[in-house]
Design a protein around this motif. Structure first.
Motif, PDB file in Angstrom:
ATOM      1  N   GLY A   1       0.792  -1.220   0.000  1.00 14.04           N
ATOM      2  CA  GLY A   1       0.000   0.000   0.000  1.00 14.04           C
ATOM      3  C   GLY A   1       0.826   1.272   0.000  1.00 14.04           C
ATOM      4  O   GLY A   1       0.294   2.358  -0.234  1.00 14.04           O
ATOM      5  N   ASP A   2       2.143   1.168   0.274  1.00 13.96           N
ATOM      6  CA  ASP A   2       3.009   2.355   0.257  1.00 13.96           C
ATOM      7  C   ASP A   2       3.086   2.930  -1.150  1.00 13.96           C
ATOM      8  O   ASP A   2       3.106   2.197  -2.137  1.00 13.96           O
ATOM      9  N   VAL A   3       3.148   4.255  -1.227  1.00 12.06           N
ATOM     10  CA  VAL A   3       3.345   4.930  -2.509  1.00 12.06           C
ATOM     11  C   VAL A   3       4.846   5.109  -2.711  1.00 12.06           C
ATOM     12  O   VAL A   3       5.552   5.580  -1.827  1.00 12.06           O
ATOM     13  N   VAL A   4       5.328   4.695  -3.881  1.00 15.36           N
ATOM     14  CA  VAL A   4       6.742   4.799  -4.214  1.00 15.36           C
ATOM     15  C   VAL A   4       6.898   5.894  -5.256  1.00 15.36           C
ATOM     16  O   VAL A   4       6.335   5.804  -6.345  1.00 15.36           O
ATOM     17  N   GLU A   5       7.636   6.941  -4.915  1.00 10.52           N
ATOM     18  CA  GLU A   5       7.875   8.045  -5.845  1.00 10.52           C
ATOM     19  C   GLU A   5       9.179   7.801  -6.595  1.00 10.52           C
ATOM     20  O   GLU A   5      10.112   7.217  -6.060  1.00 10.52           O
ATOM     21  N   ASP A   6       9.250   8.294  -7.803  1.00 16.46           N
ATOM     22  CA  ASP A   6      10.470   8.277  -8.612  1.00 16.46           C
ATOM     23  C   ASP A   6      11.066   6.893  -8.789  1.00 16.46           C
ATOM     24  O   ASP A   6      12.262   6.684  -8.597  1.00 16.46           O
ATOM     25  N   VAL A   7      10.245   5.930  -9.138  1.00 19.31           N
ATOM     26  CA  VAL A   7      10.748   4.605  -9.486  1.00 19.31           C
ATOM     27  C   VAL A   7      11.038   4.634 -10.987  1.00 19.31           C
ATOM     28  O   VAL A   7      10.259   5.164 -11.778  1.00 19.31           O
TER      29      VAL A   7
END
Length: 196
Positions: free
Chosen positions: A82-88
């Motif tokens: 559920g975590d949002v991952v930025e800049d992958v």
């Protein structure tokens, strides 16, 4: 309510809802290599994290692509579903195999144009014990560092073999080995079968 029914309800509640419905997803061919996207962590495995970036399949963020500075033994140390991952960053994809590889590491740039050509790495069979090599620390773990030596594979320097080991008792390897440090090393062992 019975115990088994409560367990089933608990598992259903823990499932991650996808931000984009499955029928309105983009094909993998619409992605651009090295482009940055944001996504949602769908599931964790011992070898990485599956991230939904809105494409037809989830991308694998391998454990080695999570951090260059810190050793991650399991992805749950950094992420939870559920975590949002930025800049992958998209490393590669295969629309035929429905595979997508992701990374959180920055793109490595060629800093020195005078360096040896990377197309001709030193073959492991050309290395002998006590050969002196200069290298750059690429990754520090809790038990040592991986060093880029210009060979087919990176070398491993155990923290006990580092000259600063033991100067200050109880210090972690990341305190005296840093990513980007240039170091002089000597070959202590070459395993041709395991390619290390």
């Amino acid at each position: 309510m019975m115990y088994k029914e409560r367990q089933i309800d608990k598992r259903r509640a823990a499932r991650v809802t996808r931000p984009t419905p499955l029928d309105s997803r983009n094909p993998l061919t619409s992605l651009t290599i090295n482009e940055l996207y944001s996504g949602t962590v769908i599931s964790l495995t011992p070898y990485g994290v599956y991230v939904d970036i809105g494409t037809e399949c989830d991308g694998l963020l391998h454990i080695s692509q999570i951090s260059r500075d810190d050793f991650v033994s399991h992805p749950r140390e950094v992420f939870s579903p559920g975590d949002v991952v930025e800049d992958v960053r998209v490393m590669s994809y295969s629309s035929e195999l429905k595979k997508l590889r992701l990374s959180l590491l920055p793109i490595e740039s060629d800093e020195d144009p005078d360096d040896e050509d990377e197309d001709d790495p030193i073959a492991l069979s050309d290395l002998t014990i006590d050969d002196e090599l200069w290298g750059e620390i690429r990754r520090v773990t809790s038990y040592g560092a991986y060093v880029e030596l210009g060979a087919e594979v990176d070398g491993f320097l155990h923290f006990m073999d580092h000259p600063e080991f033991g100067v200050v008792p109880g210090v972690k390897p990341s305190k005296f080995m840093r990513v980007g440090d240039r170091i002089r090393t000597w070959v202590s062992d070459v395993d041709l079968e395991k390619k290390r």
